[in-house]
Design a protein around this motif. Structure first.
Motif, PDB file in Angstrom:
ATOM      1  N   ASP A 178       0.818 -57.853  13.272  1.00 50.88           N
ATOM      2  CA  ASP A 178       1.153 -56.538  13.670  1.00 50.88           C
ATOM      3  C   ASP A 178       0.783 -56.294  15.028  1.00 50.88           C
ATOM      4  OD1 ASP A 178       2.268 -55.399  11.285  1.00 50.88           O
ATOM      5  OD2 ASP A 178       0.018 -54.940  10.640  1.00 50.88           O
ATOM      6  N   ARG A 181       3.146 -57.640  17.298  1.00 50.26           N
ATOM      7  CA  ARG A 181       4.251 -56.911  17.486  1.00 50.26           C
ATOM      8  C   ARG A 181       4.157 -55.861  18.384  1.00 50.26           C
ATOM      9  NH1 ARG A 181       4.740 -57.471  11.314  1.00 50.26           N
ATOM     10  NH2 ARG A 181       6.114 -59.116  11.240  1.00 50.26           N
ATOM     11  N   LEU A 182       2.947 -55.158  18.393  1.00 50.46           N
ATOM     12  CA  LEU A 182       2.674 -54.248  19.406  1.00 50.46           C
ATOM     13  C   LEU A 182       2.552 -54.798  20.745  1.00 50.46           C
ATOM     14  CD1 LEU A 182      -0.204 -52.162  17.392  1.00 50.46           C
ATOM     15  CD2 LEU A 182       1.772 -51.291  18.466  1.00 50.46           C
TER      16      LEU A 182
ATOM     17  N   ARG B  15      17.725 -39.042   6.084  1.00 52.06           N
ATOM     18  CA  ARG B  15      16.653 -40.285   5.978  1.00 52.06           C
ATOM     19  C   ARG B  15      16.792 -41.138   7.174  1.00 52.06           C
ATOM     20  NH1 ARG B  15      14.410 -42.858   1.414  1.00 52.06           N
ATOM     21  NH2 ARG B  15      13.915 -44.730   1.895  1.00 52.06           N
ATOM     22  N   ARG B  16      15.527 -41.588   7.572  1.00 55.48           N
ATOM     23  CA  ARG B  16      15.768 -42.202   8.854  1.00 55.48           C
ATOM     24  C   ARG B  16      16.120 -43.721   8.818  1.00 55.48           C
ATOM     25  NH1 ARG B  16      14.165 -38.553  13.152  1.00 55.48           N
ATOM     26  NH2 ARG B  16      14.519 -40.367  14.292  1.00 55.48           N
ATOM     27  N   ASN B  17      16.570 -44.377   9.767  1.00 59.33           N
ATOM     28  CA  ASN B  17      16.831 -45.940   9.783  1.00 59.33           C
ATOM     29  C   ASN B  17      15.512 -46.631   9.339  1.00 59.33           C
ATOM     30  OD1 ASN B  17      19.676 -45.968   9.993  1.00 59.33           O
ATOM     31  ND2 ASN B  17      19.567 -45.859  12.238  1.00 59.33           N
ATOM     32  N   ARG B  18      15.743 -47.611   8.496  1.00 61.80           N
ATOM     33  CA  ARG B  18      14.376 -48.354   8.451  1.00 61.80           C
ATOM     34  C   ARG B  18      14.777 -49.511   9.683  1.00 61.80           C
ATOM     35  NH1 ARG B  18      12.122 -49.692   3.724  1.00 61.80           N
ATOM     36  NH2 ARG B  18      11.419 -47.433   3.221  1.00 61.80           N
ATOM     37  N   LYS B  19      13.857 -49.208  10.492  1.00 66.11           N
ATOM     38  CA  LYS B  19      13.759 -50.270  11.922  1.00 66.11           C
ATOM     39  C   LYS B  19      12.698 -51.210  11.905  1.00 66.11           C
ATOM     40  CE  LYS B  19      16.448 -50.272  15.386  1.00 66.11           C
ATOM     41  NZ  LYS B  19      17.157 -49.142  16.049  1.00 66.11           N
ATOM     42  N   ALA B  20      11.409 -50.821  11.392  1.00 67.17           N
ATOM     43  CA  ALA B  20      10.421 -51.872  11.435  1.00 67.17           C
ATOM     44  C   ALA B  20      10.553 -52.881  10.611  1.00 67.17           C
ATOM     45  CB  ALA B  20       9.120 -51.154  11.406  1.00 67.17           C
ATOM     46  N   GLN B  21      10.963 -52.401   9.434  1.00 70.75           N
ATOM     47  CA  GLN B  21      10.920 -53.246   8.263  1.00 70.75           C
ATOM     48  C   GLN B  21      12.165 -54.169   8.225  1.00 70.75           C
ATOM     49  OE1 GLN B  21       8.650 -50.325   6.256  1.00 70.75           O
ATOM     50  NE2 GLN B  21       7.634 -51.903   7.610  1.00 70.75           N
TER      51      GLN B  21
ATOM     52  N   GLY C  51       4.585 -47.607  14.610  1.00 68.20           N
ATOM     53  CA  GLY C  51       5.959 -48.079  14.322  1.00 68.20           C
ATOM     54  C   GLY C  51       5.624 -49.461  13.526  1.00 68.20           C
ATOM     55  N   LEU C  52       4.588 -49.731  12.842  1.00 65.39           N
ATOM     56  CA  LEU C  52       4.548 -50.910  11.714  1.00 65.39           C
ATOM     57  C   LEU C  52       4.755 -50.594  10.846  1.00 65.39           C
ATOM     58  CD1 LEU C  52       0.926 -52.016  13.338  1.00 65.39           C
ATOM     59  CD2 LEU C  52       3.061 -53.189  13.687  1.00 65.39           C
ATOM     60  N   GLU C  53       4.951 -49.376  10.384  1.00 64.67           N
ATOM     61  CA  GLU C  53       5.756 -48.922   9.057  1.00 64.67           C
ATOM     62  C   GLU C  53       6.848 -47.984   9.353  1.00 64.67           C
ATOM     63  OE1 GLU C  53       4.508 -49.765   5.892  1.00 64.67           O
ATOM     64  OE2 GLU C  53       2.719 -50.910   6.333  1.00 64.67           O
ATOM     65  N   ASP C  54       7.750 -48.176   8.583  1.00 67.19           N
ATOM     66  CA  ASP C  54       9.055 -47.105   8.586  1.00 67.19           C
ATOM     67  C   ASP C  54       8.534 -45.686   8.368  1.00 67.19           C
ATOM     68  OD1 ASP C  54      10.779 -48.838   9.795  1.00 67.19           O
ATOM     69  OD2 ASP C  54      10.967 -49.813   7.744  1.00 67.19           O
ATOM     70  N   VAL C  55       9.144 -44.728   9.091  1.00 67.13           N
ATOM     71  CA  VAL C  55       9.297 -43.600   8.724  1.00 67.13           C
ATOM     72  C   VAL C  55      10.368 -43.270   7.939  1.00 67.13           C
ATOM     73  CG1 VAL C  55       9.006 -41.143   9.573  1.00 67.13           C
ATOM     74  CG2 VAL C  55       7.976 -42.783  10.708  1.00 67.13           C
ATOM     75  N   ASP C  56      10.112 -42.644   6.748  1.00 65.96           N
ATOM     76  CA  ASP C  56      11.524 -42.736   5.783  1.00 65.96           C
ATOM     77  C   ASP C  56      12.201 -41.234   5.932  1.00 65.96           C
ATOM     78  OD1 ASP C  56      11.295 -44.987   4.490  1.00 65.96           O
ATOM     79  OD2 ASP C  56      10.163 -44.255   2.983  1.00 65.96           O
ATOM     80  N   ASP C  66      11.405 -39.008  21.179  1.00 67.08           N
ATOM     81  CA  ASP C  66      11.409 -39.281  19.741  1.00 67.08           C
ATOM     82  C   ASP C  66      11.577 -40.777  19.667  1.00 67.08           C
ATOM     83  OD1 ASP C  66      12.056 -39.742  17.251  1.00 67.08           O
ATOM     84  OD2 ASP C  66      13.819 -38.434  17.170  1.00 67.08           O
ATOM     85  N   THR C  68      10.861 -42.381  16.602  1.00 67.83           N
ATOM     86  CA  THR C  68      10.717 -42.678  15.175  1.00 67.83           C
ATOM     87  C   THR C  68      11.358 -44.181  14.859  1.00 67.83           C
ATOM     88  OG1 THR C  68      11.420 -40.480  15.035  1.00 67.83           O
ATOM     89  CG2 THR C  68      11.182 -41.648  12.930  1.00 67.83           C
ATOM     90  N   GLU C  69      12.300 -44.364  15.648  1.00 77.31           N
ATOM     91  CA  GLU C  69      12.962 -45.584  15.320  1.00 77.31           C
ATOM     92  C   GLU C  69      12.926 -46.527  16.247  1.00 77.31           C
ATOM     93  OE1 GLU C  69      16.982 -44.825  14.240  1.00 77.31           O
ATOM     94  OE2 GLU C  69      16.104 -43.112  12.881  1.00 77.31           O
ATOM     95  N   PRO C  72       7.523 -50.993  17.853  1.00 76.96           N
ATOM     96  CA  PRO C  72       6.121 -50.668  18.102  1.00 76.96           C
ATOM     97  C   PRO C  72       5.929 -50.966  19.874  1.00 76.96           C
ATOM     98  CG  PRO C  72       6.274 -52.217  16.469  1.00 76.96           C
ATOM     99  CD  PRO C  72       7.766 -51.918  16.611  1.00 76.96           C
TER     100      PRO C  72
END
Lengths: 283, 313, 359
Positions: A178, A181-182, B15-21, C51-56, C66, C68-69, C72
């Motif tokens: 992590d 990544r940051l 629903r947002r795009n799943r970017k990080a994962q 940004g290490l976990e996604d925001v659903d 913004d 959100t996507e 990181p």
């Protein structure tokens, strides 16, 4: 030992019994090595002398020179083959298996557990069950008789070593990835610059294991290779022994010189080896 | 707490795009891809093809000819198949448990710090490094009837030793005996398990009961059952495939008198001496099914006797 | 320095909703602490900001963009991790420089920035060392340095002090407070330690089970908890929560005494009283009486744990060393100034005549 607190007499006796027992067991384990080594330096007649002689006298160094010059046992060529075979496989294993092991041990993705489960299945699968079609395919391409069939699969990885390496990769804290990544590192860069440098020791361990396994591999080269000149030592020794069964001193010298490099390698890297072993057990 | 229906806002908010994962997932697949290809090419496809070849007549040259169950029928009436299966089963059934028990005993003996611990560990491990071919040849020499050192020694003690590998009655048992020599890996896996037992757990057991065997039976053994499972599964799978020792000692005919004829040797003989690929493949599929059933059985029973901490992997 | 704005942020792990719709604004230069019991989602929320976990569902904005996507590294955030997460095979210098190099900074610029940061944190003499050769506090400073060096809009701290021993924790805490002032930076700090939360925060966000229970200054969450959860969670020893009713003449304890204040028509409520708002008194003037079950002598204060006649428990914090023995009968009086009142739904009610006289 002498600086320790004075042990009670019963503890002393216990200690002595323990070491006596362990040394006796050790002697049983070492006997074949010892017998191989002394027989390698005896003549045939001396090997079977009655009563048993525990030291070669005189030491028959000529066994070594004779082995190295025999036409029906091209030992030097086969030694080189073994070094090439084991070395190449070890390097390939370190590279290819660390890719998959990193993916299984450090990254989260859908289907990961399924693919890893299949890997464990592949690990448990008897070689022969998949072997015949692979052999037929290589023979169709016309590459039997070369080392290609023996080496190519390791370009893709090997279930056992992936399993073993994964245990080490799982020890890399997620926070570290992590942090990288940051810091803006790409996934590939994280693998190469952050994770791999920390796993230098495990990789050496896996490389050593791969070397030993490949050096001792018998079945695959026996089937794929036809020329005496192309054999690795394991097959060479087998062929020689089954054709010249009575020349025990040469066989023993061959066995001795086949085993020696692995024993030496092990003794030099003992600590690493044992660390690798404790990790093959299930966590 | 499973959510059965999404709350009302869900319909409004996209629903947002799943970017990080997604980045990580993409990398995960990419890194595993070579191995996925490798598994497909070298495991999955060949496995299926083996089952196909097993139902054909195929002599390497020429095209395979579909014969249905003929190869299995041929196996059924082949005495070598039955003899080798019997030998292999006896070999596995005796060699694996005996080896595990000895390895466990050695590990328990090794599990204390003395000045010589490192030496003992090394000694027990060395046989693993000996190429199987070389090891077998050395044992053939050691156990030579009459003139070999073992028999000379036994005769000197007034015993009447067998002819070991040359005696049809003793040869299989000798082979089993020889298979016990390289047990360093099993021992060190057990030792690793023993040394992973936390010191406070071990000390708590000492406080609970002064008898050593109490601790062994109730604390130590349960805690290393994962290692027992590991060694058991690997041991069984490998002992069913015993080949090198058998062919070095008994050749392709299992001398003396098929006493050392092992399943893999018969399979090898069928495929690469008689070029009967169909029959060999049929044998491979039988081995596969037997190993599969055994492994499943072990894993099934494992639930009741293997202790898992946390339950991962 | 950046503002952080979360609107309607939600996250699922499979079918399980772990963050249940959070709206929150962190003002530029503010230090906000997320606090809550373990598993409340505070770390997940922080990692979503990073940004290490996604925001659903929902939106994350940093410095009015913004993100959100966004990946990181492009959010203008830097993070200090619980276990430091220093790259163990790199020197402190390389640890600090790694992110700058990834961002494509020139060699000289990297060098200058790293040296400046090191000077600020007094770690210049550590730069050539690898993490293994440092103490816990030194590693922590390098980890903070790695965050500072990138001059982020927002600093994120994920329980960074929990691995340090008590003395070091206090020292690092004050250092973070100092940095916050010097850099005038926006910071979000996650902790389960409420002392850390109270001492560091401009505002505290109390989280529970993926929801915000209360947002307020440390004084607000301490003195006027919005609900029973916050009342029970903030403050140590915990607030006494006593069952009561609202009678015509004010709050009445179930055990009888009427305390006055807010009047009502007999609805059931919960009275929250901080342990230090109870005083010992004579039997006649007591609101509550019980038997001392446990007495903690802390030197400058004494904490009494009482078993009440009706089976309830009561905690009293007294200044100084009080000579009492276990089993003693203790009579206590409630100081309604600073007491809180919670309705049957668990939400705070306004207690007449209480807040205005607060110290």
């Amino acid at each position: 030992m002498s600086r320790q607190r004075k042990a009670t007499p019963s503890a002393r006796i216990g200690m002595l019994t323990y070491h006596a027992l362990m040394l006796a067991i050790s002697a049983v384990f070492l006997l074949p090595f010892y017998w191989m080594t002394i027989s390698a330096f005896k003549t045939n007649a001396e090997i079977f002398s009655n009563p048993v002689t525990w030291l070669p006298d005189p030491i028959r160094w000529e066994n070594m020179t004779s082995l190295l010059t025999r036409e029906d046992f091209p030992f030097v060529q086969q030694f080189v083959n073994s070094v090439f075979y084991a070395g190449t496989v070890a390097v390939l294993v370190c590279l290819s298996c660390s890719l998959a092991a990193y993916s299984f041990g450090c990254l989260r993705w859908r289907g990961r557990n399924l693919v890893f489960g299949l890997t464990v299945c592949a690990l448990l699968m008897p070689t022969i069950v998949t072997f015949l079609p692979i052999y037929l395919a290589w023979s169709k391409i016309g590459l039997t008789g070369t080392y290609w069939p023996l080496i190519t699969p390791f370009l893709f990885g090997d279930a056992f070593f992936i399993f073993m390496l994964r245990q080490f990769f799982m020890g890399v804290p997620r926070e570290l990835l992590d942090a990288a990544r940051l810091d803006g590192a790409s996934e590939f860069r994280i693998w190469w610059q952050i994770v791999m440098p920390q796993l230098r020791t495990p990789l050496i361990i896996v490389g050593l294991f791969a070397t030993v396994y490949t050096w001792n591999e018998f079945f695959l080269p026996l089937i794929y290779l036809q020329d005496r000149e192309a054999f690795p030592l394991s097959v060479g020794l087998f062929t020689f022994q089954s054709q010249r069964a009575v020349e025990w001193s040469v066989s023993m010298m061959g066995a001795f010189l086949t085993a020696l490099p692995m024993v030496a390698l092990f003794l030099l890297t003992q600590r690493l080896f044992q660390r690798g072993l404790s990790s093959t057990g299930l966590k | 707490m499973p959510i059965t229906s999404a709350p009302p806002e869900a319909a409004v908010l996209p629903r947002r795009n799943r970017k990080a994962q997604r980045g990580e997932a993409r990398a995960g697949v990419l890194f595993a891809l070579p191995w996925i290809i490798g598994m497909t090419l070298f495991v999955a496809i060949p496995l299926v093809v083996t089952f196909y070849i097993a139902q054909t007549k195929f002599q390497i040259i020429g095209a395979p000819k579909w014969v249905g169950m003929q190869n299995y029928e041929a196996l059924w009436s082949d005495p070598a198949f039955w003899k080798s299966a019997q030998n292999t089963l006896i070999f596995a059934a005796i060699s694996v448990p005996v080896k595990l028990i000895i390895a466990l005993g050695l590990a328990l003996l090794l599990n204390r710090a003395t000045a010589l611990s490192g030496f003992y560990r090394t000694v027990f491990y060395l046989p693993f490094l000996m190429p199987a071919v070389a090891g077998s040849v050395v044992f053939m020499l050691l156990l030579t009837p009459n003139a070999g050192p073992v028999n000379i020694a036994l005769e000197a003690m007034g015993l009447n030793p067998p002819d070991w590998l040359l005696d049809p009655k003793a040869a299989l048992w000798t082979l089993i005996l020889l298979s016990l020599w390289p047990l360093g890996v099993e021992t060190l896996v057990f030792l690793g398990g023993l040394q992973n037992i936390p010191k406070d757990v071990s000390e708590a057991a000492d406080l609970d009961s002064p008898k050593r065997w109490h601790k062994l039976v109730w604390i130590t053994l349960p805690l290393i059952t994962p290692m027992v499972l590991f060694n058991l599964v690997i041991g069984i799978i490998y002992s069913f495939q015993v080949f090198t020792q058998a062919i070095v000692i008994g050749g392709t005919t299992g001398t003396p008198a098929e006493a050392t004829l092992m399943y893999m040797v018969v399979l090898y003989r069928a495929a690469f001496r008689y070029f009967n690929m169909g029959l060999a493949a049929a044998m491979a599929t039988v081995l596969f099914v037997v190993v599969l059933i055994l492994t499943l059985l072990i894993f099934k029973t494992a639930r009741s006797w293997v202790h898992y901490e946390g339950g991962e992997t | 320095m950046g503002m952080v704005q979360l609107s309607g942020v939600r996250k699922f792990y499979g079918a399980l909703e772990v963050i249940k719709g959070i709206d929150l604004t962190v003002e530029p230069g503010e230090l906000v602490v997320f606090v809550g019991p373990s598993g409340c989602g505070k770390s997940t929320l922080l990692r979503m900001i990073a940004g290490l976990e996604d925001v659903d569902y929902g939106r994350v904005e940093i410095a009015s963009k913004d993100v959100t996507e966004a990946p990181p590294a492009q959010r203008g955030v830097a993070m200090v991790f619980q276990n430091y997460a220093l790259y163990p095979h790199m020197t402190a210098f390389d640890n600090l420089a790694y992110g700058l190099r990834r961002a494509g900074l020139a060699r000289n610029a990297v060098d200058k920035r790293v040296q400046e940061t090191a000077a600020l944190l007094q770690i210049s003499d550590l730069l050539k060392r690898k993490p293994k050769a440092m103490s816990g506090g030194q590693r922590q400073r390098v980890a903070i340095g790695r965050a500072i060096v990138r001059k982020p809009e927002v600093f994120l701290f994920d329980e960074p002090l929990s691995n340090l021993d008590a003395a070091l924790r206090v020292e690092m805490r004050s250092q973070i407070a100092r940095l916050h002032q010097e850099l005038a930076a926006t910071m979000i700090f996650v902790t389960h330690d409420q002392v850390e939360a109270m001492t560091l925060a401009d505002r505290i966000v109390v989280l529970n089970a993926g929801r915000v229970e209360q947002i307020g200054t440390p004084r607000e969450v301490y003195h006027s908890p919005a609900n029973l959860f916050v009342a029970g969670f903030i403050g140590s020893p915990a607030m006494n929560l006593l069952p009561a009713t609202l009678g015509p003449s004010g709050v009445a304890l179930v055990s009888g005494p009427v305390l006055g204040g807010h009047s009502g028509t007999g609805e059931a409520v919960t009275l929250g009283v901080r342990p230090d708002r109870l005083t010992l008194t004579s039997p006649e003037s007591a609101h509550l009486s019980g038997e001392a079950k446990l007495i903690e002598h802390l030197g400058d204060e004494t904490i009494l744990h009482l078993a009440l006649a009706d089976g309830g428990a009561l905690t009293i914090k007294l200044a100084g060393d009080v000579a009492l023995t276990i089993g003693a009968r203790v009579h206590a009086r409630i100081d309604m100034v600073g007491a809180s009142l919670f309705g049957a739904d668990g939400r705070a009610m306004r207690l007449e005549g209480a807040r205005e006289t607060e110290a």
